[in-house]
Each structure stands twice: as C-alpha cells, then as structure tokens.
Design a protein around this motif. Structure first.
Motif, PDB file in Angstrom:
ATOM      1  N   UNK A 112      -6.606  16.536  -7.608  1.00  0.00           N
ATOM      2  CA  UNK A 112      -6.741  15.889  -6.295  1.00  0.00           C
ATOM      3  C   UNK A 112      -5.395  15.865  -5.575  1.00  0.00           C
ATOM      4  N   UNK A 113      -5.433  16.158  -4.279  1.00  0.00           N
ATOM      5  CA  UNK A 113      -4.197  16.196  -3.486  1.00  0.00           C
ATOM      6  C   UNK A 113      -3.700  14.809  -3.103  1.00  0.00           C
ATOM      7  N   UNK A 114      -2.495  14.776  -2.533  1.00  0.00           N
ATOM      8  CA  UNK A 114      -1.880  13.510  -2.119  1.00  0.00           C
ATOM      9  C   UNK A 114      -2.612  12.846  -0.961  1.00  0.00           C
ATOM     10  N   UNK A 115      -2.514  11.540  -0.894  1.00  0.00           N
ATOM     11  CA  UNK A 115      -3.020  10.791   0.251  1.00  0.00           C
ATOM     12  C   UNK A 115      -2.175  11.087   1.486  1.00  0.00           C
ATOM     13  N   UNK A 116      -2.677  10.687   2.649  1.00  0.00           N
ATOM     14  CA  UNK A 116      -2.015  11.068   3.892  1.00  0.00           C
ATOM     15  C   UNK A 116      -0.972  10.049   4.353  1.00  0.00           C
ATOM     16  N   UNK A 156       9.654   5.946   4.280  1.00  0.00           N
ATOM     17  CA  UNK A 156       9.965   4.508   4.289  1.00  0.00           C
ATOM     18  C   UNK A 156      10.415   4.048   5.670  1.00  0.00           C
ATOM     19  N   UNK A 157      11.208   4.886   6.350  1.00  0.00           N
ATOM     20  CA  UNK A 157      11.621   4.526   7.714  1.00  0.00           C
ATOM     21  C   UNK A 157      10.393   4.412   8.616  1.00  0.00           C
ATOM     22  N   UNK A 158       9.508   5.398   8.491  1.00  0.00           N
ATOM     23  CA  UNK A 158       8.301   5.367   9.318  1.00  0.00           C
ATOM     24  C   UNK A 158       7.462   4.135   8.988  1.00  0.00           C
ATOM     25  N   UNK A 159       7.452   3.763   7.719  1.00  0.00           N
ATOM     26  CA  UNK A 159       6.733   2.560   7.299  1.00  0.00           C
ATOM     27  C   UNK A 159       7.301   1.315   7.978  1.00  0.00           C
ATOM     28  N   UNK A 181       0.850  -1.189   0.000  1.00  0.00           N
ATOM     29  CA  UNK A 181       0.000   0.000   0.000  1.00  0.00           C
ATOM     30  C   UNK A 181       0.888   1.242   0.000  1.00  0.00           C
ATOM     31  N   UNK A 182       0.352   2.311  -0.541  1.00  0.00           N
ATOM     32  CA  UNK A 182       1.074   3.578  -0.527  1.00  0.00           C
ATOM     33  C   UNK A 182       0.067   4.682  -0.704  1.00  0.00           C
ATOM     34  N   UNK A 183       0.463   5.899  -0.344  1.00  0.00           N
ATOM     35  CA  UNK A 183      -0.465   7.010  -0.536  1.00  0.00           C
ATOM     36  C   UNK A 183      -0.683   7.284  -2.018  1.00  0.00           C
ATOM     37  N   UNK A 198       7.901   6.881   0.505  1.00  0.00           N
ATOM     38  CA  UNK A 198       9.137   7.658   0.563  1.00  0.00           C
ATOM     39  C   UNK A 198       9.038   8.968  -0.204  1.00  0.00           C
ATOM     40  N   UNK A 199       8.065   9.040  -1.094  1.00  0.00           N
ATOM     41  CA  UNK A 199       7.883  10.262  -1.874  1.00  0.00           C
ATOM     42  C   UNK A 199       7.019  11.271  -1.120  1.00  0.00           C
ATOM     43  N   UNK A 200       6.038  10.779  -0.379  1.00  0.00           N
ATOM     44  CA  UNK A 200       5.135  11.695   0.317  1.00  0.00           C
ATOM     45  C   UNK A 200       5.826  12.336   1.516  1.00  0.00           C
ATOM     46  N   UNK A 201       6.869  11.665   2.014  1.00  0.00           N
ATOM     47  CA  UNK A 201       7.624  12.214   3.150  1.00  0.00           C
ATOM     48  C   UNK A 201       9.059  11.700   3.078  1.00  0.00           C
TER      49      UNK A 201
END
Ligand code: 5AD
Ligand code: FES
Length: 361
Positions: free
Chosen positions: A238-242, A276-279, A224-226, A269-272
């Motif tokens: 439309x804006x990015x997912x959270x 990826x680390x947080x993931x 899954x990814x935003x 990793x692109x949204x923040x």
C-alpha cells in the motif's frame, strides 16, 4: 461551510464529506485555521522531547514497522538511567515536556514505569510528563498518574469498527481502545488521540467517523499523520497517505478544536521535506522531535525513511528553530499545556479581538 466551522458551528456529515473530498475549500480553510491558531496560541510553537524507550511490542498492527512479527528488526530497550539522561539533555535544550513512547513492552511493568515517571518529575519538577505506552488497565493508568504522569497519548487510529479490524489483528479491538481513552480522561490525564490519514482501506466515511469520535472525546491533543509504507509489514504494497489530505484535516481540526494541541508530526515531515512547516501553516502548533540516543534511532522505524534518525537531539533542536522561524512562528520554552475553553459567554467562541471591538463598539 468554512465560516460555519470558524464560528464554532457543527457541520453535517454531507458538509464534512464535501470539505474532505477535494481542494475547493482549501485556501479559505487554511486562512481561517491560521487565524484561529493565531488568536489562541499567537506565534508560539510548543515542543515535546520524544524518548522512544523500547521497540519491543507484543502487538501486531498490520501497518507498523515494530510489530511483534517483524523478525528482521533488532530490538532495544532503554534503561532508567538512559531515559533520565535523554531528559536532562532535553532540558538543557529547552524542552519542558517529555514524552515516553514505546511499543507495548511488558518489560516496563507498572512498578518500573512509576519509578521512571517519578524520577523524571523529581529531576524536572517544572516539566510535564507524557506517556505513550499503549493499552493498559485503568488501575495501571491510575498508578502512572499518581507517580507524576500528566498526559497520555493513545491514537485511536480509526474510529470505524470495520476499518479498525482491517488494520489490526483480531486480538485488538476499537472498543477496548475507546475504553482506555475514556479511562484516561476519567483519571484526569490530558489525553491525546488521533489517526492515520490514508491508511489502507480508508474511505471518506472512516475519516468522518474519526472527526465524530473526536467530537465525543474532546481530547487536549490530536495527532495525525499520513500513513507511510513499511517494507516489513503485511501492508507493504500500500502506498503512502496524502500530504494534501493530511494538511486539510489539520485545518479542519484546528477549526473544530480551536484550543487543541496539534502536532506537525514526524510522519508529515517524512512524506514531504516541508511537511512540518506546511503542517504549522495549516493550523498545527506542536513539534515532537526525538531525544532518543542516536544509536537506537534507526531501530524505531514505524515506517520507511523516517526523518531525523541520523541527527542528535541538539541538531534537531537547531534545525527546528530555523524551520519554525522560517514560517513566522517561534519555539517557546514552556510546558505547553492546552489552553482551556473561553468562558461560555464569550461571543461566537473565536471572534478575533479586532472584530470583537467593532462588534461591541
Ligand atoms: N505510518 C504512519 N504512522 C504510523 N504509525 C504507526 N505505524 C505507522 C505507519 N506505517 C503511527 C500510529 C501510532 C503512532 C505512534 O505512529 O498512528 O499511534
Ligand atoms: Fe531533525 Fe531537522 S528536525 S534534522
């Protein structure tokens, strides 16, 4: 609620909705998810080398940057030798799984896919081969499997009928997508599915449908990814997912599917910058960096600002080592198959060893 999930018990629709609705449970959720992840996979992070073999696509998904009707994009295809070269480079960097991903490009007919699959398996018999080439007939899937493909990734994107129709043109259908996933499972693939978080028109009800569908499918891998905006698609406004909601879903998935392979995706990793680390800390255990030749990287832009389009495979490999070590995990040189379920008689599926010792003492 978190403890219920932790002890392998199902939640009601209402409970899942409450969990998804806000950050009230996040601390507890992430702590439990990390615990389960640790119990099943320890510190290991599996890596897969992604080869984006073609950005031609016959489909027109409204969210996707390589959709057929995007005339602004220059298109490329990698030939057999280029693909094999990517895999050899990847092998030297410690990859033991290769993922061939592409748009639905009829140029790669069944014969060619089989030829490429068997050449990769012949060159690297100790590696797993994953295909991610979209919807095909069961017969084609079977041929690829017989040629050596071990795994197949095909996200369902959304498990809610009406939402699927808002994300895709009428020529595509959720029923067909689900059929493909069932076919793949029947043939014997390790199947990966997944969905986008925060895609246009998505509601909590749709996410609930995604979780329920995954319970039915029981995939080995869940990506899954935003959702991320691409300027040359019908969804450009439309804006990015959270980030937060994606992490919350990773945590929930880890508790629902303790054995699953869950990537911390490139979209995350692109949204923040630390996505990826947080993931990984939320329960993910897989990374899928790019092995494609540098000159085509920029052209496989499913969404704007995709990371790592200017880095060589070796650079990403080193970068990932540092990132993974930074969160206390460790990349392993391994095929990274999903662990299989513990014996049915194991006490509440995932009681930690220490806990189990006190229980039996
Ligand atoms: N944002 C985020 N993810 C996307 N994908 C395609 N387009 C986008 C986008 N705009 C995802 C889809 C697909 C996977 C390869 O990439 O879920 O299955
Ligand atoms: Fe590609 Fe960091 S992973 S540069």
């Amino acid at each position: 609620m978190i403890d219920k999930l932790y002890h392998n018990r199902d939640l009601s629709d209402q409970e899942f909705s409450d969990l998804l609705a806000g950050d009230a449970y996040d601390r507890q959720l992430f702590a439990r998810a990390a615990q389960v992840r640790h119990k099943v996979y320890g510190k290991a992070v599996y890596i897969r080398g992604l080869v984006e073999l073609s950005n031609y696509c016959r489909n027109n998904c409204y969210y996707c940057g390589i959709r057929h009707d995007n005339r602004k994009l220059s298109r490329y295809r990698l030939d057999r030798e280029q693909i094999l070269a990517c895999c050899s480079d990847g092998y030297a960097l410690g990859f033991r799984t290769f993922v061939l991903q592409g748009g639905e490009d009829p140029y790669y007919n069944d014969d060619l896919v089989c030829e490429i699959a068997s050449a990769i398996k012949e060159a690297h018999p100790d590696c797993a081969l994953t295909l991610s080439l979209g919807e095909k007939s069961k017969e084609s899937y079977r041929r690829f499997f017989n040629a050596g493909a071990d795994r197949y990734l095909l996200r369902h994107e959304t498990a809610a009928e009406e939402h699927y129709r808002r994300l895709h043109p009428p020529a595509m259908s959720l029923a067909r997508r689900k059929q493909c996933l069932m076919d793949l499972k029947e043939i014997g693939y390790q199947v990966g599915s997944g969905f986008m978080v925060g895609s246009p028109h998505q509601t909590g009800r749709h996410l609930l449908a995604d979780l329920r569908f995954l319970q039915e499918l029981q995939p080995a891998m869940i990506g899954i990814g935003p959702y991320l905006t691409h300027q040359d698609t019908p969804f450009k406004l439309f804006g990015n997912g959270s980030l937060r909601l994606t992490l919350r879903l990773i945590g929930i998935l880890r508790l629902m599917f303790p054995m699953a392979l869950i990537p911390a995706t490139t979209a995350l990793g692109t949204v923040d910058p630390k996505g990826r680390e947080l993931g990984l800390m939320a329960g993910a255990n897989v990374l899928m960096p790019n092995l494609s030749p540098l000159k085509v990287r920029k052209l496989y832009e499913l969404y704007d600002n995709k990371i790592c389009t200017g880095e060589e495979a070796a650079e990403c490999r080193m970068c990932l080592n540092d990132r993974v070590a930074g969160c206390g995990y460790e990349i392993v040189v391994h095929r990274g198959d999903a662990k299989t379920a513990p014996a049915a008689d194991t006490l509440p599926g995932l009681v930690l060893e220490a806990e189990a010792a006190t229980l039996t003492a």
